[in-house]
Design an enzyme around this catalytic site. Structure first.
Site, PDB file in Angstrom:
ATOM      1  N   VAL A 290       0.826  -1.215   0.000  1.00 50.81           N
ATOM      2  CA  VAL A 290       0.000   0.000   0.000  1.00 50.81           C
ATOM      3  C   VAL A 290       0.861   1.268   0.000  1.00 50.81           C
ATOM      4  O   VAL A 290       1.858   1.355   0.714  1.00 50.81           O
ATOM      5  CB  VAL A 290      -1.026  -0.012   1.171  1.00 50.81           C
ATOM      6  CG1 VAL A 290      -0.388  -0.234   2.518  1.00 50.81           C
ATOM      7  CG2 VAL A 290      -1.895   1.238   1.203  1.00 50.81           C
TER       8      VAL A 290
ATOM      9  N   ASP B 251       0.617   4.683   1.142  1.00 48.66           N
ATOM     10  CA  ASP B 251      -0.193   5.479   2.076  1.00 48.66           C
ATOM     11  C   ASP B 251       0.321   6.919   2.071  1.00 48.66           C
ATOM     12  O   ASP B 251      -0.100   7.731   1.247  1.00 48.66           O
ATOM     13  CB  ASP B 251      -0.118   4.823   3.458  1.00 48.66           C
ATOM     14  CG  ASP B 251      -0.935   5.548   4.499  1.00 48.66           C
ATOM     15  OD1 ASP B 251      -1.866   6.273   4.123  1.00 48.66           O
ATOM     16  OD2 ASP B 251      -0.637   5.418   5.702  1.00 48.66           O
TER      17      ASP B 251
END
Ligand code: 5GP
Length: 174
Positions: A97, A99
């Site tokens: 991910v 982020d």
């Protein structure tokens, strides 16, 4: 952060298959993956099923064990003989991910020091938010499986009770 999104192994596998096809269709032919640990390990391993290239791993810690943000990322594992393994190579950097983007920025800048031919980024998920980190201008390819709102992603490999996790993930899909 209040909202949580649950992902099942099946959802992740499907997203990675699509992502791998996108990479292949773009005619980028990486020599190897560098998986950022530990979150990038399982996505990279699934991607290997589709791309068939080796995986090197690095360990970068940005969250402590209570999911609290540290001020700077920290290298906790690096690549043996990194110069010869990366020089002149086309690398696909894999993480689960994107982020705040701090880890990707840190890792990309570290890897660029070893004169690869090219580095591309592949993430399973990208959160739509203002990023603290930036992708260095040398990086021309960024692949992402799915764009998400700024919520906490709950991955199956973090589950203590996988049946409960998959039940919640399955419900959210309906
Ligand atoms: P960034 O540096 O982009 O802020 O964060 C990168 C790392 O933080 C990811 O590789 C991941 O390990 C962790 N992280 C960030 N957001 C999430 C999330 O929503 N769920 C989980 N499980 N880990 C996250």
């Amino acid at each position: 952060m209040g909202e949580k999104i649950y992902f099942s192994y099946r959802m992740i596998h499907r997203t990675i298959r699509k992502l791998s096809e996108e990479i292949r269709d773009s005619r980028f032919t990486p020599d190897l993956m560098v998986a950022i640990g530990t979150g990038g390990f399982i996505p990279a391993r699934i991607m290997k099923t589709f791309l068939g290239i080796p995986i090197l791993t690095v360990g970068i810690r940005f969250y402590d064990k209570n999911n609290k943000l540290q001020s700077v990322p920290e290298k906790i594992q690096w690549i043996d003989g990194v110069e010869e393994k990366l020089k002149g190579k086309k690398i696909l950097l894999v993480d689960e991910v994107d982020d705040t983007r701090t880890t990707l920025e840190y890792c990309l800048n570290e890897l660029l020091k070893y004169s690869p031919e090219e580095i591309a980024v592949a993430v399973l998920h990208k959160k739509e938010k203002v990023k603290n980190g930036t992708i260095p201008e040398e990086i021309k390819r960024y692949y992402c499986g799915e764009i998400l709102p700024d919520a906490w992603c709950c991955y199956p490999w973090d589950a203590l009770d996988i049946d409960e996790h998959e039940r919640i993930a399955g419900k959210a899909q309906v």
